[in-house]
Design an enzyme around this catalytic site. Structure first.
Site, short mmCIF file in Angstrom:
data_model
loop_
_atom_site.label_atom_id
_atom_site.label_comp_id
_atom_site.label_asym_id
_atom_site.label_seq_id
_atom_site.Cartn_x
_atom_site.Cartn_y
_atom_site.Cartn_z
N TYR A 28 1.32 -0.92 -0.13
CA TYR A 28 0.27 -0.35 -0.13
C TYR A 28 0.84 1.65 0.09
CZ TYR A 28 -3.18 3.76 1.33
OH TYR A 28 -4.36 4.71 1.94
N GLU A 50 -12.03 5.39 4.10
CA GLU A 50 -11.55 6.28 5.60
C GLU A 50 -12.17 6.61 6.63
OE1 GLU A 50 -8.15 6.55 5.63
OE2 GLU A 50 -7.74 7.00 3.85
N TRP A 58 -5.28 1.55 9.69
CA TRP A 58 -5.38 1.54 8.63
C TRP A 58 -5.14 0.18 8.12
CZ3 TRP A 58 -8.59 3.45 5.43
CH2 TRP A 58 -8.10 3.20 3.91
#
Length: 207
Positions: A28, A50, A58
């Site tokens: 990522y 988000e 995350w």
């Protein structure tokens, strides 16, 4: 112990310290975070994910992204907007995602709000992109959590009916979608590390 500002992987590349050693997090960092994203579907997805991330790490969301894409029709706005209470109840029982009623309902509402926009969502979001940094941040302390631009984007989206789009969440979106590039100086993804001979990076920075 405080996390390191930069880490060197077993591939020899120096990365932002938050990428750690998890392969998915590293991918990522290398391929998505800070790369400009203009695809309206993927931007809608990022807005929603988000929001799901709020209060969580995350990596928790990233590992569940395939399941999120499955249950939310690959974030096709029209299909998500058509979801209703039976879908909410079904998703509340799906252990593969974050089972939070407010966030599930917000995703559906955000799809409906997207359909009501008078311009494509990518154009709306990119209106709030700040000027490029004069230089890459050298430490995490130099990376803000909220900016005037993220606050303005949050206000705009809330006025248009979006939910879970607070200023901090919107700055995370800006980082994820490449409206800002917060790769630390010294990271191989930092703009200062990108040169005409850096084909490894150039492929990632397209579009």
């Amino acid at each position: 112990m405080p996390r390191p500002e930069l880490v060197q992987g077993d591939d020899g590349l120096v990365r932002c310290g938050w990428s750690g050693t998890d392969p998915e997090y590293r991918r990522y960092h290398d391929d998505e975070w800070g790369t400009q994203q203009h695809d309206p579907v993927r931007l809608f997805e990022k807005v929603c994910l988000e929001g799901f991330q709020a209060g969580l790490s995350w990596i928790t969301i990233l590992r569940r992204r395939p399941a999120f894409r499955e249950v939310f029709h690959d974030f096709d706005v029209e299909q998500v907007a058509a979801m209703g209470e039976p879908d909410v109840q079904r998703l509340l029982g799906d252990e593969r995602i974050i089972r939070h009623r407010g966030k599930i309902e917000a995703t559906i509402q955000n799809a409906r709000a997207t359909l009501e926009l008078d311009q494509p969502i990518d154009q709306l979001i990119w209106r709030f992109a700040p000027p490029s940094r004069a230089s890459a941040p050298s430490t995490f302390a130099e990376v803000p959590a909220v900016t005037p631009e993220s606050t303005a984007l949050s206000k705009e989206l809330r006025a248009r009916g979006f939910r879970f789009v607070g200023p901090t969440t919107m700055y995370a979106l800006m980082q994820a979608a490449g409206l800002v590039d917060d790769h630390l100086g010294g990271c191989f993804r930092s703009p200062s590390a990108t040169g005409p001979d850096d084909g490894h990076d150039a492929a990632r920075l397209r579009g």
